[in-house]
Design a protein around this motif. Structure first.
Motif, PDB file in Angstrom:
ATOM      1  N   GLN A  61       0.848  -1.190   0.000  1.00 28.09           N
ATOM      2  CA  GLN A  61       0.000   0.000   0.000  1.00 28.09           C
ATOM      3  C   GLN A  61       0.880   1.235   0.000  1.00 28.09           C
ATOM      4  N   GLY A  62       0.575   2.182  -0.878  1.00 23.81           N
ATOM      5  CA  GLY A  62       1.388   3.383  -0.986  1.00 23.81           C
ATOM      6  C   GLY A  62       1.431   4.152   0.328  1.00 23.81           C
ATOM      7  N   THR A 106       2.141   0.964  -4.085  1.00 28.49           N
ATOM      8  CA  THR A 106       1.451   1.447  -5.282  1.00 28.49           C
ATOM      9  C   THR A 106       0.922   2.861  -5.082  1.00 28.49           C
ATOM     10  N   ILE A 107       1.173   3.715  -6.067  1.00 25.79           N
ATOM     11  CA  ILE A 107       0.659   5.089  -6.050  1.00 25.79           C
ATOM     12  C   ILE A 107      -0.241   5.241  -7.274  1.00 25.79           C
ATOM     13  N   PRO A 108      -1.560   5.152  -7.109  1.00 31.22           N
ATOM     14  CA  PRO A 108      -2.471   5.109  -8.261  1.00 31.22           C
ATOM     15  C   PRO A 108      -2.582   6.443  -8.998  1.00 31.22           C
ATOM     16  N   PHE A 109      -2.800   6.336 -10.313  1.00 34.55           N
ATOM     17  CA  PHE A 109      -3.170   7.465 -11.178  1.00 34.55           C
ATOM     18  C   PHE A 109      -2.069   8.500 -11.421  1.00 34.55           C
ATOM     19  N   LEU A 110      -1.017   8.501 -10.621  1.00 31.49           N
ATOM     20  CA  LEU A 110      -0.005   9.545 -10.745  1.00 31.49           C
ATOM     21  C   LEU A 110       0.616   9.569 -12.147  1.00 31.49           C
ATOM     22  N   GLY A 111       0.921   8.367 -12.679  1.00 32.09           N
ATOM     23  CA  GLY A 111       1.536   8.290 -13.992  1.00 32.09           C
ATOM     24  C   GLY A 111       0.601   8.632 -15.138  1.00 32.09           C
ATOM     25  N   VAL A 112      -0.693   8.718 -14.850  1.00 26.25           N
ATOM     26  CA  VAL A 112      -1.664   9.092 -15.883  1.00 26.25           C
ATOM     27  C   VAL A 112      -1.901  10.592 -15.890  1.00 26.25           C
ATOM     28  N   ILE A 133       1.681  15.673   2.452  1.00 24.26           N
ATOM     29  CA  ILE A 133       1.492  16.659   3.527  1.00 24.26           C
ATOM     30  C   ILE A 133       0.032  16.692   3.962  1.00 24.26           C
ATOM     31  N   LEU A 134      -0.876  16.644   2.971  1.00 28.43           N
ATOM     32  CA  LEU A 134      -2.307  16.603   3.285  1.00 28.43           C
ATOM     33  C   LEU A 134      -2.659  15.347   4.069  1.00 28.43           C
ATOM     34  N   ALA A 135      -2.065  14.213   3.692  1.00 29.19           N
ATOM     35  CA  ALA A 135      -2.325  12.944   4.381  1.00 29.19           C
ATOM     36  C   ALA A 135      -1.867  12.986   5.835  1.00 29.19           C
ATOM     37  N   ARG A 136      -0.825  13.765   6.118  1.00 30.11           N
ATOM     38  CA  ARG A 136      -0.324  13.872   7.489  1.00 30.11           C
ATOM     39  C   ARG A 136      -1.127  14.854   8.336  1.00 30.11           C
ATOM     40  N   VAL A 187      -4.234   6.772  -0.592  1.00 30.38           N
ATOM     41  CA  VAL A 187      -5.661   7.092  -0.480  1.00 30.38           C
ATOM     42  C   VAL A 187      -5.933   8.499  -1.012  1.00 30.38           C
ATOM     43  N   ILE A 188      -5.108   9.456  -0.592  1.00 33.42           N
ATOM     44  CA  ILE A 188      -5.265  10.841  -1.041  1.00 33.42           C
ATOM     45  C   ILE A 188      -5.031  10.954  -2.553  1.00 33.42           C
ATOM     46  N   VAL A 189      -3.954  10.338  -3.024  1.00 30.35           N
ATOM     47  CA  VAL A 189      -3.653  10.373  -4.459  1.00 30.35           C
ATOM     48  C   VAL A 189      -4.759   9.672  -5.247  1.00 30.35           C
TER      49      VAL A 189
END
Length: 316
Positions: free
Chosen positions: A168-169, A240-246, A280-283, A295-297
């Motif tokens: 999990q990212g 995994t970091i979803p959607f970032l590469g798109v 930063i938002l996640a923290r 989750v945020i990404v």
């Protein structure tokens, strides 16, 4: 200068990232050389910030290269089965070589990611029109099949919890002495930069590239190999970091154009800025607790991805 504002923003976010967390680190403590604050800064905050910068840049550039090689704006390692194939490779290592080093896990993940991406490209060739919406859907379905197989075997051998939490990212567990493998992405990004102009030509299509004297297949294999290895390293280190590469290559494309050799640096910068902002938002959202950055990404990236899909369909 178009790079200037992004470099300034990245610098500001990096400094902010160093001072946000459960353990309070004050600038005054650092100036007075207080050991506890220095230890927190060097052992966790600096490694975490470096990982965020490199992971954001690497994931974004990997997406950019895959989009050019497939001539599709919605393809990336997370929508082409690359990351799911890498996860299957990691599961194989966990089953048969549970005490394997990070290098062995990375190499195995790379081999599976490379094979999975080649499988996806074989599907791409079945669609000569390169339907902008169909290809990522095929990639997602293929990735789900591979991911389901990995989950099935993980259940069979009681490794679901271990695999899910590990992949999990999340950057909360990044610490000095256990994150250095992420530096492997630096020479990979340098190689991609050296071949950026050729990737731009390859992105114009096979016939055009061949007419200019380029070995299109070898260039495609080189690009896929670099993307697979870089994606495997990021997966091993932070998950995994979803959607970032798109979404990042699409945003950069709309702002600065489509030529890889001109937008590569901007893609890396904006990808790092976006991931740092999400972390930063996640923290801060439920401070002092922390939400996994994936989750945020996933939420923000999912909304942007849906917008890009709808916009792409209107212009199809």
């Amino acid at each position: 200068m178009r790079y200037g504002r992004w470099i300034v923003l990245l610098s500001v976010l990096s400094i902010v990232s160093l001072f946000i967390g459960v353990s309070n680190v004050q600038i005054a403590d650092l100036l007075h050389g207080r050991e506890q604050s220095l230890q927190v800064l060097t052992a966790t905050r600096i490694p975490r910030t470096i990982c965020l910068i490199l992971a954001g840049a690497t994931s974004s550039i990997c997406g950019l290269i895959m989009q050019h090689l497939t001539q599709n704006k919605f393809v990336s390692p997370t929508t082409a089965g690359t990351m799911d194939s890498a996860r299957l490779g990691i599961l194989v290592v966990m089953l048969f070589l549970p005490s394997a080093s990070l290098w062995v896990r990375s190499v195995t993940a790379f081999l599976f990611a490379f094979a999975g991406t080649l499988l996806f490209l074989s599907f791409v060739r079945l669609f000569p029109q390169k339907n902008q919406l169909m290809l990522p859907l095929i990639g997602v379905m293929m990735g789900n099949i591979i991911g389901s197989a990995a989950t099935f075997f993980a259940y069979q051998f009681q490794l679901v919890q271990n695999m899910s939490s590990w992949l999990q990212g999340n950057f909360a567990t990044v610490m000095r002495g256990s994150y250095e493998l992420v530096y492997v992405t630096v020479p990979l990004l340098v190689i991609i930069w050296l071949f950026a102009y050729r990737f731009t030509i390859a992105g114009l299509g096979e016939s055009f590239a061949v007419n200019l004297g380029m070995d299109y297949r070898k260039m495609q294999l080189l690009g896929i190999g670099l993307v697979s290895l870089a994606s495997a390293v990021v997966l091993i280190m932070v998950g995994t970091i979803p959607f970032l590469g798109v979404i990042i290559p699409n945003i950069v494309s709309r702002m600065y154009g489509d030529q890889v050799h001109k937008t590569l640096g901007l893609t890396a910068l904006i990808g790092s800025v976006f991931l740092l902002s999400c972390d930063i938002l996640a923290r801060l959202l439920i401070y002092p607790y922390e939400i996994p950055v994936s989750v945020i990404v996933g939420i923000i990236g999912g909304v942007i991805f849906l917008y890009l899909l709808v916009r792409g369909r209107k212009h199809a």
